[in-house]
Design a protein around this motif. Structure first.
Motif, PDB file in Angstrom:
ATOM      1  N   GLY A 385       0.812  -1.211   0.000  1.00 58.03           N
ATOM      2  CA  GLY A 385       0.000   0.000   0.000  1.00 58.03           C
ATOM      3  C   GLY A 385       0.843   1.258   0.000  1.00 58.03           C
ATOM      4  O   GLY A 385       0.536   2.235  -0.690  1.00 58.03           O
ATOM      5  N   PHE A 386       1.943   1.248   0.766  1.00 51.72           N
ATOM      6  CA  PHE A 386       2.838   2.416   0.816  1.00 51.72           C
ATOM      7  C   PHE A 386       3.504   2.662  -0.530  1.00 51.72           C
ATOM      8  O   PHE A 386       3.556   3.802  -1.019  1.00 51.72           O
ATOM      9  CB  PHE A 386       3.894   2.195   1.902  1.00 51.72           C
ATOM     10  N   LEU A 387       4.014   1.588  -1.144  1.00 52.49           N
ATOM     11  CA  LEU A 387       4.679   1.745  -2.443  1.00 52.49           C
ATOM     12  C   LEU A 387       3.711   2.245  -3.504  1.00 52.49           C
ATOM     13  O   LEU A 387       4.071   3.067  -4.357  1.00 52.49           O
ATOM     14  CB  LEU A 387       5.302   0.413  -2.874  1.00 52.49           C
ATOM     15  N   ALA A 388       2.467   1.729  -3.466  1.00 50.57           N
ATOM     16  CA  ALA A 388       1.477   2.171  -4.455  1.00 50.57           C
ATOM     17  C   ALA A 388       1.200   3.662  -4.332  1.00 50.57           C
ATOM     18  O   ALA A 388       1.000   4.358  -5.339  1.00 50.57           O
ATOM     19  CB  ALA A 388       0.185   1.370  -4.287  1.00 50.57           C
ATOM     20  N   GLN A 389       1.189   4.154  -3.098  1.00 44.50           N
ATOM     21  CA  GLN A 389       0.960   5.587  -2.895  1.00 44.50           C
ATOM     22  C   GLN A 389       2.151   6.422  -3.332  1.00 44.50           C
ATOM     23  O   GLN A 389       1.990   7.504  -3.916  1.00 44.50           O
ATOM     24  CB  GLN A 389       0.660   5.862  -1.412  1.00 44.50           C
ATOM     25  N   GLU A 390       3.372   5.952  -3.049  1.00 42.96           N
ATOM     26  CA  GLU A 390       4.563   6.759  -3.263  1.00 42.96           C
ATOM     27  C   GLU A 390       5.153   6.602  -4.666  1.00 42.96           C
ATOM     28  O   GLU A 390       5.677   7.566  -5.235  1.00 42.96           O
ATOM     29  CB  GLU A 390       5.631   6.384  -2.221  1.00 42.96           C
ATOM     30  N   TRP A 391       5.107   5.399  -5.236  1.00 46.45           N
ATOM     31  CA  TRP A 391       5.793   5.122  -6.496  1.00 46.45           C
ATOM     32  C   TRP A 391       4.846   4.937  -7.674  1.00 46.45           C
ATOM     33  O   TRP A 391       5.297   4.865  -8.812  1.00 46.45           O
ATOM     34  CB  TRP A 391       6.672   3.884  -6.366  1.00 46.45           C
ATOM     35  N   GLY A 392       3.565   4.815  -7.435  1.00 50.89           N
ATOM     36  CA  GLY A 392       2.633   4.520  -8.514  1.00 50.89           C
ATOM     37  C   GLY A 392       2.431   3.022  -8.667  1.00 50.89           C
ATOM     38  O   GLY A 392       3.240   2.208  -8.205  1.00 50.89           O
ATOM     39  N   LEU A 393       1.344   2.647  -9.330  1.00 56.07           N
ATOM     40  CA  LEU A 393       0.959   1.237  -9.389  1.00 56.07           C
ATOM     41  C   LEU A 393       1.899   0.393 -10.252  1.00 56.07           C
ATOM     42  O   LEU A 393       2.272  -0.720  -9.879  1.00 56.07           O
ATOM     43  CB  LEU A 393      -0.477   1.122  -9.897  1.00 56.07           C
ATOM     44  N   ARG A 394       2.299   0.892 -11.422  1.00 52.53           N
ATOM     45  CA  ARG A 394       3.125   0.068 -12.318  1.00 52.53           C
ATOM     46  C   ARG A 394       4.508  -0.197 -11.738  1.00 52.53           C
ATOM     47  O   ARG A 394       4.991  -1.335 -11.753  1.00 52.53           O
ATOM     48  CB  ARG A 394       3.244   0.736 -13.688  1.00 52.53           C
ATOM     49  N   THR A 395       5.150   0.836 -11.245  1.00 51.57           N
ATOM     50  CA  THR A 395       6.487   0.651 -10.672  1.00 51.57           C
ATOM     51  C   THR A 395       6.437  -0.253  -9.449  1.00 51.57           C
ATOM     52  O   THR A 395       7.273  -1.147  -9.281  1.00 51.57           O
ATOM     53  CB  THR A 395       7.095   2.010 -10.293  1.00 51.57           C
ATOM     54  N   SER A 396       5.447  -0.031  -8.599  1.00 56.63           N
ATOM     55  CA  SER A 396       5.316  -0.850  -7.396  1.00 56.63           C
ATOM     56  C   SER A 396       5.052  -2.310  -7.735  1.00 56.63           C
ATOM     57  O   SER A 396       5.585  -3.216  -7.088  1.00 56.63           O
ATOM     58  CB  SER A 396       4.177  -0.307  -6.521  1.00 56.63           C
ATOM     59  N   LEU A 397       4.240  -2.539  -8.763  1.00 53.67           N
ATOM     60  CA  LEU A 397       3.951  -3.917  -9.169  1.00 53.67           C
ATOM     61  C   LEU A 397       5.199  -4.609  -9.681  1.00 53.67           C
ATOM     62  O   LEU A 397       5.453  -5.785  -9.376  1.00 53.67           O
ATOM     63  CB  LEU A 397       2.860  -3.915 -10.241  1.00 53.67           C
ATOM     64  N   LEU A 398       6.028  -3.903 -10.439  1.00 57.58           N
ATOM     65  CA  LEU A 398       7.267  -4.484 -10.954  1.00 57.58           C
ATOM     66  C   LEU A 398       8.233  -4.815  -9.825  1.00 57.58           C
ATOM     67  O   LEU A 398       8.831  -5.900  -9.793  1.00 57.58           O
ATOM     68  CB  LEU A 398       7.919  -3.522 -11.940  1.00 57.58           C
ATOM     69  N   VAL A 399       8.392  -3.904  -8.870  1.00 60.31           N
ATOM     70  CA  VAL A 399       9.329  -4.120  -7.765  1.00 60.31           C
ATOM     71  C   VAL A 399       8.891  -5.287  -6.886  1.00 60.31           C
ATOM     72  O   VAL A 399       9.704  -6.145  -6.521  1.00 60.31           O
ATOM     73  CB  VAL A 399       9.460  -2.828  -6.926  1.00 60.31           C
ATOM     74  N   THR A 400       7.615  -5.342  -6.543  1.00 56.81           N
ATOM     75  CA  THR A 400       7.142  -6.423  -5.671  1.00 56.81           C
ATOM     76  C   THR A 400       7.157  -7.775  -6.382  1.00 56.81           C
ATOM     77  O   THR A 400       7.437  -8.812  -5.765  1.00 56.81           O
ATOM     78  CB  THR A 400       5.731  -6.109  -5.153  1.00 56.81           C
ATOM     79  N   ALA A 401       6.871  -7.788  -7.694  1.00 50.13           N
ATOM     80  CA  ALA A 401       6.952  -9.045  -8.452  1.00 50.13           C
ATOM     81  C   ALA A 401       8.392  -9.536  -8.520  1.00 50.13           C
ATOM     82  O   ALA A 401       8.657 -10.750  -8.424  1.00 50.13           O
ATOM     83  CB  ALA A 401       6.383  -8.858  -9.851  1.00 50.13           C
ATOM     84  N   ALA A 402       9.333  -8.624  -8.678  1.00 56.33           N
ATOM     85  CA  ALA A 402      10.752  -9.011  -8.698  1.00 56.33           C
ATOM     86  C   ALA A 402      11.178  -9.594  -7.353  1.00 56.33           C
ATOM     87  O   ALA A 402      11.991 -10.522  -7.288  1.00 56.33           O
ATOM     88  CB  ALA A 402      11.615  -7.805  -9.059  1.00 56.33           C
ATOM     89  N   GLY A 403      10.620  -9.058  -6.260  1.00 56.77           N
ATOM     90  CA  GLY A 403      10.942  -9.590  -4.944  1.00 56.77           C
ATOM     91  C   GLY A 403      10.548 -11.043  -4.770  1.00 56.77           C
ATOM     92  O   GLY A 403      11.192 -11.790  -4.010  1.00 56.77           O
ATOM     93  N   MET A 404       9.524 -11.494  -5.474  1.00 61.19           N
ATOM     94  CA  MET A 404       9.095 -12.879  -5.381  1.00 61.19           C
ATOM     95  C   MET A 404      10.153 -13.846  -5.901  1.00 61.19           C
ATOM     96  O   MET A 404      10.180 -15.015  -5.525  1.00 61.19           O
ATOM     97  CB  MET A 404       7.786 -13.079  -6.141  1.00 61.19           C
ATOM     98  N   MET A 405      11.047 -13.370  -6.765  1.00 58.43           N
ATOM     99  CA  MET A 405      12.067 -14.240  -7.344  1.00 58.43           C
ATOM    100  C   MET A 405      13.142 -14.639  -6.335  1.00 58.43           C
ATOM    101  O   MET A 405      13.969 -15.511  -6.613  1.00 58.43           O
ATOM    102  CB  MET A 405      12.712 -13.548  -8.545  1.00 58.43           C
ATOM    103  N   LEU A 406      13.159 -14.007  -5.163  1.00 57.85           N
ATOM    104  CA  LEU A 406      14.105 -14.414  -4.123  1.00 57.85           C
ATOM    105  C   LEU A 406      13.842 -15.845  -3.655  1.00 57.85           C
ATOM    106  O   LEU A 406      14.764 -16.544  -3.237  1.00 57.85           O
ATOM    107  CB  LEU A 406      14.007 -13.458  -2.932  1.00 57.85           C
TER     108      LEU A 406
END
Length: 439
Positions: A385-406
């Motif tokens: 929720g914080f990232l969506a507010q601060e970075w926008g939906l597309r950027t936040s979605l890319l960053v969080t999806a990349a985190g799943m690859m850990l």
């Protein structure tokens, strides 16, 4: 160990060699299917009601999801210690009653116009807490009802039921919120939990409980023993770390995802439900593959490759643009692949965990992995929720999806990746300091 064909239960009744000839297993399967159907419907109903009806923002949606996930962090370890002392059937029956009442109250509140965000928070927490009890208990119940050489088939059947629930649950929840009301959607979930109660209470076989000492050990001691066992067992320790990396990132990604679909891609509640429901057919395929692939290619190779495929597919979602007619088919494909790979991982991990864990430690091992793996999900939801507010939906979605690859990366770098086609044996016969099981 006696063969499945010659095994008998604690009550003296024979345990059928075929799972589907076993009336008690069928009751567990039906109850699990209904329970998962109600749970997956409610996981869509509450957030969509908050977004579409109450016009909740990113921060409020993150709080709602975090509140529903908080019981995992707060209760999992205690639940594991308690479930190892209690009959799993009793725990599942009681929690089904509780979830029926909680969502039934939400339906009444909706009809009276009282179902605001505070009420949703209360319902989300109550359902989340009761689901922790149910999920730990059903994982322990299978080990107590069937023989160890039936675990993979049993898990495949139960996870297949969850796949069926993932097909219908999100679509039903989204459609009811959009076409009828939140009250009707909450009532449908309550009915599924009631059906689960009616089915599971039909189980008659006494569970094969481990032996307990006459003097009960303290709950903190039992929790400590469970945590120590998981930490010392290499495979389970790796599962915990990989699960924590995945679940926290997935919770953040889903918070953004549930905002991205209606607001950026302009999907209706029904379309959002259909997109999420595509996970179900994929998971059904994953359940069937889980009964074959680990025995052919090795459990470690299947875990790493399936996790990499399932998690990596979401990296293409932030690039989507266009009308719902264009984006919805892509989302269906993405969720199908995610469901297939994710379910293959889930079934394989559960079989590994059950195989290496003594009977007397099953509940605590499952709860410890749940605690470590999913304990960070409330923070993940808040972060999304914080990232969506601060970075926008597309950027936040890319960053969080990349985190799943850990998650697949951690498994690939560990001894878990080298597990072969034969599962290792349990490390000992269990904990001798447990209480007498209670009804």
């Amino acid at each position: 160990m006696p063969s499945a064909a010659s095994a008998v239960s604690d009550s003296g009744r024979p345990v059928p060699s075929s799972l589907w000839r076993d009336g008690d297993f069928r009751s567990l399967w039906v109850g699990q299917t209904a329970s998962q159907l109600g749970e997956h419907a409610s996981l869509v109903v509450l957030p969509l009601f908050a977004v579409l009806t109450l016009h909740a923002g990113a921060g409020e949606l993150g709080v709602l999801r975090a509140v529903g996930q908080a019981p995992i962090l707060l209760l999992s370890l205690f639940v594991g210690a308690w479930v190892d002392r209690w009959r799993a059937r009793t725990v599942m029956v009681v929690t089904d009653i509780g979830r029926t009442l909680a969502l039934g109250a939400a339906a009444v509140a909706g009809l009276l116009g009282w179902l605001g965000l505070p009420a949703l928070l209360v319902v989300a927490f109550a359902v989340g807490a009761l689901s922790v009890f149910f999920d730990v208990a059903y994982q322990a119940s299978l080990v107590r009802l069937v023989q160890r050489d039936q675990l993979v088939r049993g898990n495949s059947a139960l996870e297949g039921s969850r796949s069926a629930a993932q097909i219908v649950g999100p679509a039903l929840g989204g459609a009811l919120v959009s076409l009828l009301s939140a009250a009707a959607a909450a009532a449908s979930s309550a009915l599924f939990f009631a059906l689960s109660f009616l089915s599971i209470r039909r189980i008659r076989r006494r569970e094969s409980m481990p032996e307990h000492s006459e003097r009960p050990s303290r709950v903190w001691r039992r929790i400590h023993d469970g945590v120590r066992f998981v930490v010392r067992e290499t495979s389970l320790r790796t599962v915990c770390l990989a699960s924590a990396a995945f679940q926290s990132s997935f919770a953040a990604m889903m918070t953004v995802y549930l905002l991205f679909l209606p607001r950026e891609l302009h999907l209706s509640g029904t379309a959002v439900g259909l997109a999420l429901a595509a996970t179900g057919p994929g998971a059904l395929l994953g359940s069937m593959l889980a009964a074959r692939l680990p025995g052919r290619f090795g459990h470690g190779a299947v875990l790493v490759s399936a996790a990499a495929l399932a998690d990596g597919v979401f990296l293409c979602v932030p690039a989507l643009h266009g009308s719902p007619a264009t984006t919805l088919p892509v989302l269906l494909a993405v969720n199908f692949v995610f469901g297939a790979g994710g379910q293959l991982v889930n079934v394989t991990v559960m079989a590994v965990r059950q195989a290496v864990t003594p009977d007397g430690m099953q509940g605590r091992a499952a709860a410890t992995i749940t605690f470590v793996g999913m304990g960070l999900t409330p923070l993940g939801s808040l972060l999304g929720g914080f990232l969506a507010q601060e970075w926008g939906l597309r950027t936040s979605l890319l960053v969080t999806a990349a985190g799943m690859m850990l998650s697949p990366l951690l498994m690939a770098l560990s001894p878990l990746a080298r597990l072969g086609r034969i599962l290792p044996a349990a490390l000992g016969s269990g904990d001798g300091n447990q209480d007498t099981a209670e009804n």
